[in-house]
Scaffold this motif. Structure first.
Motif, PDB file in Angstrom:
ATOM      1  N   LYS A 151       0.870  -1.179   0.000  1.00 18.95           N
ATOM      2  CA  LYS A 151       0.000   0.000   0.000  1.00 18.95           C
ATOM      3  C   LYS A 151       0.902   1.223   0.000  1.00 18.95           C
ATOM      4  N   ARG A 152       0.878   1.982  -1.097  1.00 13.61           N
ATOM      5  CA  ARG A 152       1.913   2.971  -1.383  1.00 13.61           C
ATOM      6  C   ARG A 152       1.640   4.331  -0.723  1.00 13.61           C
ATOM      7  N   GLU A 153       1.640   4.362   0.617  1.00 19.00           N
ATOM      8  CA  GLU A 153       1.487   5.632   1.329  1.00 19.00           C
ATOM      9  C   GLU A 153       2.695   6.549   1.105  1.00 19.00           C
TER      10      GLU A 153
ATOM     11  N   ILE B 255      -6.767   4.397   4.755  1.00 13.08           N
ATOM     12  CA  ILE B 255      -5.806   3.419   4.211  1.00 13.08           C
ATOM     13  C   ILE B 255      -6.473   2.061   4.034  1.00 13.08           C
ATOM     14  N   SER B 256      -7.091   1.541   5.110  1.00  7.23           N
ATOM     15  CA  SER B 256      -7.704   0.211   5.019  1.00  7.23           C
ATOM     16  C   SER B 256      -9.009   0.235   4.230  1.00  7.23           C
ATOM     17  N   GLU B 257      -9.680   1.381   4.229  1.00  7.22           N
ATOM     18  CA  GLU B 257     -10.887   1.526   3.399  1.00  7.22           C
ATOM     19  C   GLU B 257     -10.518   1.310   1.929  1.00  7.22           C
ATOM     20  N   GLU B 258      -9.422   1.947   1.505  1.00  2.00           N
ATOM     21  CA  GLU B 258      -8.974   1.787   0.120  1.00  2.00           C
ATOM     22  C   GLU B 258      -8.452   0.389  -0.148  1.00  2.00           C
ATOM     23  N   ILE B 259      -7.730  -0.193   0.819  1.00  2.00           N
ATOM     24  CA  ILE B 259      -7.195  -1.548   0.624  1.00  2.00           C
ATOM     25  C   ILE B 259      -8.323  -2.520   0.299  1.00  2.00           C
ATOM     26  N   ARG B 260      -9.415  -2.442   1.054  1.00  2.00           N
ATOM     27  CA  ARG B 260     -10.532  -3.374   0.829  1.00  2.00           C
ATOM     28  C   ARG B 260     -11.076  -3.232  -0.592  1.00  2.00           C
ATOM     29  N   ALA B 261     -11.299  -1.993  -1.022  1.00  4.87           N
ATOM     30  CA  ALA B 261     -11.848  -1.770  -2.366  1.00  4.87           C
ATOM     31  C   ALA B 261     -10.862  -2.200  -3.445  1.00  4.87           C
TER      32      ALA B 261
ATOM     33  N   GLY C 217      -4.367   2.807  10.914  1.00  8.22           N
ATOM     34  CA  GLY C 217      -5.113   3.044   9.688  1.00  8.22           C
ATOM     35  C   GLY C 217      -5.187   1.820   8.797  1.00  8.22           C
ATOM     36  N   THR C 218      -4.105   1.046   8.775  1.00  7.96           N
ATOM     37  CA  THR C 218      -4.050  -0.173   7.957  1.00  7.96           C
ATOM     38  C   THR C 218      -4.925  -1.275   8.545  1.00  7.96           C
TER      39      THR C 218
END
Length: 395
Positions: free
Chosen positions: A79-81, A211-217, A243-244
Motif C-alpha cells: 500500500k503505497r502511502e 488506508i484500510s478503506e482503500e485496501i478493501r476496495a 489506519g491499515t
C-alpha cells in the motif's frame, strides 16, 4: 465479543483514557464533545475527501510486488502511502485535524515530530490554510533528519528543538504539551500518532482509516476478495498501523501484524520494542504499555528510525497486543537496513526506515502461496539517505 473500538470513556479494554493537567481539561473536553459531530458533518467529509483526492493524491496505489512475492512464495501487495503528498501517510491525519481546528476557531497550530514526516505534514496544511505553525522536534532528530527540517522551514513553520532527555520524539511531545498548557485558548495541538489523551487515539485512527478503506476496495478489484490473509505495518506510536488495521479489526480471518523497532536488540538496552519491554503505565496523557523502570521512570528508547524511537505505544495497539488480536513482532536496526536495500534492488522502491521494519517482518512469517499479504509502505526513503549511504560505506 471483545471490542476493538474505543468506548465512551476513551478506553480500548484497559488502555486509553485522558490523564491530563487541569489546565488542558477545557481543550480536551471540547475536542471530546465535538470531534465526532464535526467529523461526521457532510460539509466536513466533502472537504476532507476532496483534499485527500486533489491535494494528497488519494487513492494511493495498491502495488503487487512481483519479485518480493516470488521471494516469499506468496502474494504481497504494497500500500503505497509513500506516494502521498509530503512523502508519508501522516498528511491524512493533518488534513483532518486542520479542518477540525478551523471549525473550533483555533488560529495557532503546534505539533511534535520524530522523523519529521508529521512535522512536514503539519507545516504543509498550515501553509495551505494560512495558520501559524510551531513544530517541536528533538535536537538529536533535527540533526539526523535535516532534509525534513529544511522542508518545514521553507513551508513557514518554526522548528523548536527539544533539548531535554534523549532529545527525541518523547521529549518533543513533552515540549508540545507544555506549549499547549501555556496557550490553551487559541491553539490546537495536532498529535501525529494514535497516542495522547482521548479523543486523539480514536480521532487519528479515524483519519488514517482511509488506508484500510482503500485496501478493501482495491483488493476486491484486483483479487475478487476484500480480505487479505495478513496485513503488516510498522509501529512506533502506531498511526499507519491503526489506519491499515482499522477496517479489518472485526474480521477475524485477517491476521494483524505489527513490527516494532528492536534497535540494537530487544534486550540490549537500546530498543523501542514496547510490547516486549513495556509495562502498564501513563505516558503523554493515556494509559498504555510504556518502557519504564521499576519505579515508573520512562526509559529512553532507541531506533535507527526516528519515527519509531518512542518508549510507548498507542492504547489501541496495547489492547490488540494484550487481547491477542494483533501479533507484534520486532526488527533490529540492521534487519531494517537489509530490508530497505532488498526492496530498493528488487522493486525499485526506496522505503523510509520506519517502513523497512515492516518489510523486515516478512522474513519472520511462515508464508504460503495461499497467503495474500498487504504491507503498508508508510513513507519514502528520501529523508533517510544519509543513514543508507553510511550503511553502504560500511559494507
Amino acid at each position: 465479543m471483545t471490542s476493538f473500538q474505543v468506548d465512551t470513556n476513551g478506553y480500548y479494554g484497559q488502555f486509553g483514557g485522558a490523564y491530563i493537567p487541569e489546565m488542558l481539561y477545557p481543550n480536551v473536553e471540547e475536542l471530546r464533545n465535538r470531534y465526532l459531530d464535526i467529523i461526521h458533518e457532510p460539509g466536513f467529509q466533502q472537504e476532507f475527501r476532496a483534499l485527500l483526492r486533489d491535494y494528497v493524491g488519494r487513492p494511493t496505489p495498491l502495488y503487487f510486488a512481483r519479485r518480493l512475492s516470488e521471494r516469499y512464495n506468496s502474494r504481497i501487495f504494497l500500500k503505497r502511502e509513500d506516494l502521498c503528498h509530503t512523502g508519508a501517510h501522516k498528511v491524512n491525519n493533518t488534513i483532518g485535524q486542520i479542518l477540525l481546528a478551523r471549525r473550533l476557531g483555533k488560529q495557532r497550530i503546534i505539533a511534535e515530530t520524530g522523523a519529521g514526516q508529521h512535522g512536514v505534514a503539519t507545516a504543509t496544511v498550515c501553509a495551505l490554510m494560512g495558520m501559524e505553525c510551531i513544530v517541536y522536534m528533538g535536537a538529536r532528530d533535527i540533526e539526523r533528519q535535516a532534509p525534513n527540517v529544511a522542508r518545514m522551514k521553507m513551508l513557514g513553520a518554526r522548528v523548536e528543538p527539544a533539548l531535554s532527555g534523549s532529545q527525541t520524539l518523547k521529549d518533543a511531545t513533552n515540549e508540545a504539551i507544555r506549549d499547549w498548557i501555556n496557550n490553551p485558548i487559541d491553539t490546537h495541538y495536532i498529535i501525529g500518532s494514535v497516542v495522547g489523551p482521548h479523543p486523539y487515539p480514536d480521532m487519528v485512527a479515524r483519519f488514517q482509516s482511509v488506508i484500510s478503506e482503500e485496501i478493501r476496495a482495491q483488493l476486491k478489484e484486483t483479487t475478487g476478495s476484500e480480505l487479505p490473509t495478513k496485513v503488516i505495518a510498522c509501529v512506533g506510536g502506531g498511526s499507519n498501523a491503526a489506519g491499515t488495521f482499522f477496517h479489518f479489526l472485526d474480521e477475524p480471518s485477517v491476521e494483524l501484524i505489527a513490527v516494532e523497532a528492536a534497535g540494537e536488540g530487544v534486550l540490549s538496552g537500546h530498543s523501542a520494542a514496547t510490547t516486549q519491554l513495556g509495562k502498564d503505565g501513563i505516558l503523554h496523557g493515556s494509559r498504555s504499555l510504556v518502557m519504564q523502570t521499576n519505579d515508573g521512570q520512562v526509559l529512553e528508547a532507541h531506533s535507527i528510525s526516528a519515527g519509531l524511537d518512542y518508549p510507548g505505544i498507542g492504547p489501541l495497539h496495547a489492547h490488540l497486543y494484550k487481547s491477542g488480536r494483533g501479533r507484534y513482532l520486532n526488527a533490529t536496526d540492521q534487519e531494517a537496513l537489509v530490508a530497505a536495500f532488498d526492496l530498493a534492488r528488487m522493486e525499485g522502491i526506496i522505503p523510509a526506515l520506519e517502513s523497512s521494519h515492516a518489510l523486515a517482518g516478512l522474513g519472520q512469517l511462515e508464508l504460503s502461496p495461499s497467503d495474500t499479504v498487504v504491507l503498508c509502505l508508510s513513507g519514502r526513503g528520501d529523508k533517510d539517505m544519509q543513514a543508507y549511504m553510511t550503511y553502504m560505506e560500511s559494507k
